[in-house]
Design a protein around this motif. Structure first.
Motif, PDB file in Angstrom:
ATOM      1  N   GLY A   1      59.397  14.123 -90.839  1.00 14.96           N
ATOM      2  CA  GLY A   1      61.149  14.248 -91.416  1.00 14.96           C
ATOM      3  C   GLY A   1      61.563  13.748 -92.093  1.00 14.96           C
ATOM      4  N   LEU A   2      61.214  12.829 -93.181  1.00 14.72           N
ATOM      5  CA  LEU A   2      62.280  12.570 -93.885  1.00 14.72           C
ATOM      6  C   LEU A   2      63.691  13.248 -95.064  1.00 14.72           C
ATOM      7  N   GLU A   3      64.696  12.303 -94.436  1.00 14.98           N
ATOM      8  CA  GLU A   3      65.260  13.102 -95.339  1.00 14.98           C
ATOM      9  C   GLU A   3      65.474  13.286 -97.347  1.00 14.98           C
ATOM     10  N   SER A   4      64.399  12.116 -97.764  1.00 15.46           N
ATOM     11  CA  SER A   4      64.173  11.790 -98.692  1.00 15.46           C
ATOM     12  C   SER A   4      64.196  13.324 -99.555  1.00 15.46           C
ATOM     13  N   TRP A   5      63.013  14.420 -98.847  1.00 16.00           N
ATOM     14  CA  TRP A   5      62.632  15.138 -99.107  1.00 16.00           C
ATOM     15  C   TRP A   5      63.054  16.338 -99.107  1.00 16.00           C
ATOM     16  N   THR A   6      63.883  16.867 -97.954  1.00 17.91           N
ATOM     17  CA  THR A   6      64.778  18.144 -98.303  1.00 17.91           C
ATOM     18  C   THR A   6      66.061  17.578 -99.003  1.00 17.91           C
ATOM     19  N   HIS A   7      66.590  16.904 -99.774  1.00 22.04           N
ATOM     20  CA  HIS A   7      67.192  16.607-100.318  1.00 22.04           C
ATOM     21  C   HIS A   7      66.464  15.255-101.681  1.00 22.04           C
ATOM     22  N   PRO A   8      66.168  15.642-102.108  1.00 27.97           N
ATOM     23  CA  PRO A   8      65.086  14.969-103.173  1.00 27.97           C
ATOM     24  C   PRO A   8      65.962  14.482-104.136  1.00 27.97           C
ATOM     25  N   THR A   9      65.749  13.412-104.998  1.00 31.23           N
ATOM     26  CA  THR A   9      67.233  13.448-106.322  1.00 31.23           C
ATOM     27  C   THR A   9      66.737  13.205-107.915  1.00 31.23           C
ATOM     28  N   HIS A  10      65.689  14.231-107.197  1.00 30.07           N
ATOM     29  CA  HIS A  10      64.784  14.213-109.184  1.00 30.07           C
ATOM     30  C   HIS A  10      64.237  15.058-109.175  1.00 30.07           C
ATOM     31  N   HIS A  11      64.050  16.515-109.950  1.00 24.38           N
ATOM     32  CA  HIS A  11      63.169  17.226-110.072  1.00 24.38           C
ATOM     33  C   HIS A  11      62.376  16.973-111.431  1.00 24.38           C
ATOM     34  N   THR A  12      60.964  17.130-111.239  1.00 18.91           N
ATOM     35  CA  THR A  12      59.703  16.814-111.534  1.00 18.91           C
ATOM     36  C   THR A  12      58.743  17.546-111.566  1.00 18.91           C
ATOM     37  N   ALA A  13      58.429  18.833-111.548  1.00 21.03           N
ATOM     38  CA  ALA A  13      57.173  19.967-110.856  1.00 21.03           C
ATOM     39  C   ALA A  13      56.319  19.795-112.001  1.00 21.03           C
ATOM     40  N   MET A  14      56.840  19.777-113.198  1.00 18.04           N
ATOM     41  CA  MET A  14      55.931  20.387-114.571  1.00 18.04           C
ATOM     42  C   MET A  14      55.109  18.291-115.049  1.00 18.04           C
ATOM     43  N   PRO A  15      54.141  18.038-114.580  1.00 19.12           N
ATOM     44  CA  PRO A  15      53.437  18.893-114.390  1.00 19.12           C
ATOM     45  C   PRO A  15      53.343  18.514-112.924  1.00 19.12           C
ATOM     46  N   SER A  16      51.844  19.162-111.614  1.00 16.48           N
ATOM     47  CA  SER A  16      52.251  18.536-110.349  1.00 16.48           C
ATOM     48  C   SER A  16      51.325  17.616-110.545  1.00 16.48           C
TER      49      SER A  16
END
Length: 238
Positions: free
Chosen positions: A149-164
């Motif tokens: 139930g981590l809040e940081s997961w549902t509201h991330p502060t950065h988007h770095t999906a590439m690469p996985s």
């Protein structure tokens, strides 16, 4: 005992020195990782461009995989545990190689360090929103079933999906096991590659990564192995 901790023994580096180095290295990595991918507009634009490429190449399987997993709650829960707790496997593999396969340890550790060093410029240059945010209709399976139930997961502060890096670290685990066992237990060594296959299925189903993110992870490991091998030859020549 003190010599083994500081200088190492049996071909291993000093355990205490390794522990301090790796802790500091990953602390630095997490700080730098958190500082990139802040441009959400660019991350969304990059995600749309990547989706267009995948669609043209008929690689856009993420929404289908996500819809299927979202319809199977039990598998969804299991996938979230795999996604959340993969780092236990990473630490376990590193410790196992250190204790049981000293001859392979320096190379696989160099490969790991190289991966973390090389991925950061990519995250900085190409921020990427994951499918759960950028793909219409995607279900955030991890947020739905997250046991922590981590809040940081549902509201991330950065988007770095590439690469996985979920797939990247699982690939590293498979490579480390394969590298350590390839001569003595070849069949068992090859079976280790089932872990990144499982992780790839998990990241598709949970809408956390695209097919090309996984391809990027394979490329990252390949380049890191080459750099680590070169690093080892240079260290040996000294």
């Amino acid at each position: 005992m003190k010599t083994a901790l500081l200088r190492g023994a049996g071909g291993r580096p000093g355990a205490l020195v390794e522990l301090v180095f790796l802790l500091l290295w990953f602390l630095l990595f997490t700080r730098l990782d958190a500082a990139v991918g802040k441009d959400f507009a660019a991350a969304d634009a990059n995600a749309q461009a990547l989706q267009a490429v995948e669609s043209a190449a008929h690689l856009d399987i993420e929404l289908s995989a996500n819809t299927w997993l979202a319809g199977h709650p039990l598998l969804g829960h299991l996938a979230v545990y795999v996604y959340r707790l993969y780092y236990v496997v990473v630490v376990g593999v590193l410790l196992w190689v250190f204790l049981r396969h000293a001859g392979a340890y320096r190379h696989v550790r160099r490969t790991m360090v190289t991966m973390t060093a090389l991925v950061l410029p990519v995250y900085w240059a190409v921020p990427m929103s994951p499918p759960r945010f950028a793909l219409p209709g995607a279900v955030d399976v991890v947020a739905r079933y997250d046991p922590f139930g981590l809040e940081s997961w549902t509201h991330p502060t950065h988007h770095t999906a590439m690469p996985s890096m979920h797939v990247g670290w699982s690939l590293w685990c498979a490579y480390a096991v394969w590298y350590a066992l390839r001569d003595t237990h070849p069949r068992l060594a090859w079976s280790a590659w089932s872990f990144p296959v499982l992780m790839a299925a998990v990241v598709f189903g949970t809408a956390n990564h695209y097919v090309l993110d996984v391809a990027g992870s394979v490329a990252l490991l390949t380049v890191s192995i080459f750099v680590a091998s070169l690093w080892g030859r240079l260290a040996g020549s000294r």
